[in-house]
Design an enzyme around this catalytic site. Structure first.
Site, PDB file in Angstrom:
ATOM      1  N   SER A  23     -73.916  -2.874 -52.369  1.00 52.53           N
ATOM      2  CA  SER A  23     -72.827  -3.334 -53.257  1.00 52.53           C
ATOM      3  C   SER A  23     -73.377  -4.196 -54.384  1.00 52.53           C
ATOM      4  CB  SER A  23     -71.819  -4.173 -52.468  1.00 52.53           C
ATOM      5  OG  SER A  23     -71.079  -3.366 -51.619  1.00 52.53           O
ATOM      6  N   GLY A  94     -68.175   5.919 -53.802  1.00 55.16           N
ATOM      7  CA  GLY A  94     -66.906   5.383 -54.306  1.00 55.16           C
ATOM      8  C   GLY A  94     -67.133   4.203 -55.237  1.00 55.16           C
ATOM      9  N   ARG A 122     -61.082  11.087 -52.080  1.00 58.56           N
ATOM     10  CA  ARG A 122     -60.715   9.664 -51.966  1.00 58.56           C
ATOM     11  C   ARG A 122     -59.767   9.227 -53.096  1.00 58.56           C
ATOM     12  NH1 ARG A 122     -66.173   6.533 -50.528  1.00 58.56           N
ATOM     13  NH2 ARG A 122     -64.682   4.837 -50.252  1.00 58.56           N
ATOM     14  N   SER A 166     -59.089  -4.409 -51.980  1.00 61.98           N
ATOM     15  CA  SER A 166     -60.238  -3.573 -52.321  1.00 61.98           C
ATOM     16  C   SER A 166     -61.105  -4.240 -53.385  1.00 61.98           C
ATOM     17  CB  SER A 166     -59.752  -2.210 -52.838  1.00 61.98           C
ATOM     18  OG  SER A 166     -60.812  -1.535 -53.480  1.00 61.98           O
ATOM     19  N   GLN A 168     -63.554  -2.790 -54.745  1.00 63.93           N
ATOM     20  CA  GLN A 168     -63.865  -1.780 -55.769  1.00 63.93           C
ATOM     21  C   GLN A 168     -62.800  -1.803 -56.861  1.00 63.93           C
ATOM     22  OE1 GLN A 168     -64.388   1.922 -53.666  1.00 63.93           O
ATOM     23  NE2 GLN A 168     -66.414   1.340 -52.929  1.00 63.93           N
ATOM     24  N   ASP A 316     -66.868  -2.276 -43.567  1.00 66.10           N
ATOM     25  CA  ASP A 316     -67.904  -1.263 -43.371  1.00 66.10           C
ATOM     26  C   ASP A 316     -68.582  -1.384 -42.004  1.00 66.10           C
ATOM     27  OD1 ASP A 316     -67.359  -0.266 -45.858  1.00 66.10           O
ATOM     28  OD2 ASP A 316     -68.994  -1.317 -46.863  1.00 66.10           O
ATOM     29  N   LYS A 343     -62.228   6.225 -46.391  1.00 63.55           N
ATOM     30  CA  LYS A 343     -63.648   5.978 -46.655  1.00 63.55           C
ATOM     31  C   LYS A 343     -64.370   7.331 -46.755  1.00 63.55           C
ATOM     32  CE  LYS A 343     -63.336   1.548 -46.844  1.00 63.55           C
ATOM     33  NZ  LYS A 343     -63.471   0.890 -48.140  1.00 63.55           N
ATOM     34  N   ARG A 347     -62.377   7.387 -41.024  1.00 63.75           N
ATOM     35  CA  ARG A 347     -63.215   6.749 -39.992  1.00 63.75           C
ATOM     36  C   ARG A 347     -62.442   6.455 -38.707  1.00 63.75           C
ATOM     37  NH1 ARG A 347     -67.137   2.989 -43.848  1.00 63.75           N
ATOM     38  NH2 ARG A 347     -68.514   4.724 -44.377  1.00 63.75           N
TER      39      ARG A 347
HETATM   40  C1  S3P Z   1     -67.445  -1.839 -51.653  1.00 63.07           C
HETATM   41  C2  S3P Z   1     -66.224  -2.244 -51.222  1.00 63.07           C
HETATM   42  C3  S3P Z   1     -65.583  -1.709 -50.017  1.00 63.07           C
HETATM   43  C4  S3P Z   1     -66.602  -1.034 -49.101  1.00 63.07           C
HETATM   44  C5  S3P Z   1     -67.520  -0.135 -49.844  1.00 63.07           C
HETATM   45  C6  S3P Z   1     -68.292  -0.895 -50.907  1.00 63.07           C
HETATM   46  C7  S3P Z   1     -67.959  -2.408 -52.921  1.00 63.07           C
HETATM   47  O1  S3P Z   1     -64.620  -0.757 -50.403  1.00 63.07           O
HETATM   48  O2  S3P Z   1     -65.927  -0.317 -48.091  1.00 63.07           O
HETATM   49  O3  S3P Z   1     -68.453   0.448 -48.945  1.00 63.07           O
HETATM   50  O4  S3P Z   1     -69.157  -2.307 -53.202  1.00 63.07           O
HETATM   51  O5  S3P Z   1     -67.136  -2.975 -53.656  1.00 63.07           O
HETATM   52  P1  S3P Z   1     -63.131  -1.227 -50.827  1.00 63.07           P
HETATM   53  O6  S3P Z   1     -63.301  -2.374 -51.704  1.00 63.07           O
HETATM   54  O7  S3P Z   1     -62.492  -0.073 -51.531  1.00 63.07           O
HETATM   55  O8  S3P Z   1     -62.465  -1.547 -49.525  1.00 63.07           O
END
Ligand code: S3P
Length: 437
Positions: A23, A94, A122, A166, A168, A316, A343, A347
């Site tokens: 990340s 993602g 997704r 989230s 992300q 995760d 995911k 999962r």
């Molecule tokens: C991540 C945020 C998480 C995680 C992903 C990496 C990131 O997802 O599950 O593996 O790097 O911001 P979400 O924020 O969508 O839950």
């Protein structure tokens, strides 16, 4: 799909530094690409997901030099990216798709994000809707998925409350906010990983009585930086579990990232009575880190019920935590985790399927699962192409003893290319069996 053998004799012994956090590495590369000058990223992640980000950035005109020890990124500034001459392939990642979408929404050209079969299932509506409100032209499929066509434009700041916890989505909108006119404010009721905020210290954070408010002012220029990425806590989680579940194992992982928005697993393991210790803890760095130490004691762990607020900090790690849950005295209840269905695979479905294959008693809920205390037996494991399901059940298979089979270990390359070697498993061309102790 890659067949492999496991010969596990006297437990797992590891004393190493791990490749950098995935990340943090994605964010460092993307933010470096829009910084004013050259940034240097050391101990970056090594998996296929990061390669997807780096390839997309070079298609956008960013010069990137990689060596065994570091990545040098020649930042183009907020307005210097180039229109790509083909679709940007985010592979399985993602984070690549969602974070890049934030940057691309503010660029004066059209781009198209695509991904592999898993990423193409997704949900992308969660970023498309707020980005449209900022003024970007965003087209996604009728199912709300990739491909995503982004007609970037001059964005306006936005005030947005996250509907799903989230990181992300939060990071996508903060990055879009960098290119927008005025202020962008993001409200999150449950805190999620804060790596973007840590790399962009000009993002203002306020703690509200019911969550957090993050504010970014658009058109701030970004200074280049040097960053050493700490080891990936999410990779470490599998090796910690090996130390807890596989007899005679001794694990010491050096300089692992210990950002509190990521380490919910350590809190839960502590509550369960597992003995994982932190040494050489450095807390005053951009990203805190330390050494994680665990040895096999064979104790029965305390059952527990996860609180809703802890879910984003271990999202995760739920696959491996569910495997550990079989060793508790009263079971492990994981709810409020419906995000797991979106995911790299569903999962919850994959965990329930494989745990039952291995003889565990499991109840499935729309938003989680209850893992009853169970002893695991060898079985045929299906990864559903998901790296974390694969690693969780390699550990489960080794802890179960006997011979298990796994249908695909290649997907582990997505996040943790060295994993099979750490576990003492050499890939071969002719077997798909795990021969475990
Ligand atoms: C991540 C945020 C998480 C995680 C992903 C990496 C990131 O997802 O599950 O593996 O790097 O911001 P979400 O924020 O969508 O839950």
């Amino acid at each position: 799909m890659r067949p492999s053998d496991i010969h596990c004799s006297n437990g797992i012994y590891i004393d190493k530094e791990l490749p950098g956090d995935k990340s943090i590495s994605h964010r460092a590369a993307i933010i470096a690409a829009i910084a004013d000058g050259e940034s240097v990223i050391q101990n970056s992640a090594t998996g296929d997901d990061l390669v997807s980000t780096l390839q997309c950035l070079s298609q956008l005109g960013v010069e990137i030099e990689t060596s065994a020890t570091e990545i040098r990124v020649k930042g183009q500034g907020l307005n210097g990216l180039r229109k790509p001459d083909r679709h940007l392939d985010c592979g399985n990642s993602g984070t690549t798709a969602r974070l890049l979408a934030g940057v691309l929404a503010g660029q004066p050209f059209e781009s198209v994000l695509i991904g592999d079969e898993s990423l193409s299932r997704r949900p992308m509506g969660r970023i498309a809707i707020p980005l449209r409100r900022m003024g970007a032209g965003i087209k996604i499929s009728d199912n709300g998925t990739l491909p995503m066509t982004i007609s970037g434009s001059t964005l306006m700041g936005l005030s947005h409350t996250l509907e799903v916890a989230s990181a992300q989505v939060k990071s996508c909108l903060l990055l879009a906010g960098l290119c927008a006119e005025g202020e962008t404010a993001i409200f999150e009721t449950i805190p999620t990983r804060d790596h973007t905020e840590r790399l962009l210290p000009f993002i203002r954070k306020e703690i509200l009585h019911d969550g957090h408010k993050l504010t970014v002012h658009g058109r701030c220029s970004i200074s280049p930086f040097n960053l050493t990425v700490p080891g990936d806590f999410s990779s470490a989680a599998f090796l910690i579990a090996a130390g807890i579940l596989i007899p005679d194992s001794h694990i010491r992982l050096r300089r692992v990232g210990l950002n509190p928005t990521r380490t919910g697993l350590l809190d839960v393991l502590g509550e369960m009575g597992a003995r994982v210790t932190i040494e050489n803890h450095v807390e005053d760095a951009i990203e805190p880190y330390g050494d994680l130490v665990v040895s096999y004691h064979g104790e029965t762990l305390q059952g527990c019920l996860l609180d809703e607020k802890i879910i984003p900090s271990l999202i995760d790690e739920i696959p491996i935590l569910a495997v550990i849950g079989t060793r508790t005295n009263s079971g492990l209840e994981i709810r409020y985790a419906s995000e797991l269905r979106y995911k790299e695979c569903d999962r919850i479905m994959a965990l329930v399927y494989n745990l039952r294959q291995m003889g565990a008693e499991v109840d499935e809920f729309e938003d989680g699962l209850f893992v009853h205390p169970s002893s695991l037996r060898p079985a045929g494991i299906k990864t559903f192409g998901d790296h974390r399901i694969a690693m969780a059940f390699v550990i489960a298979a080794m802890a179960a003893g006997g011979v298990s089979t796994i249908d695909d270990s290649e997907c582990i390359e997505i996040s943790f290319p060295g994993f099979m070697k750490y576990m003492g498993i050499e890939p071969t061309e002719c077997h798909r069996e795990f021969l475990s102790c």
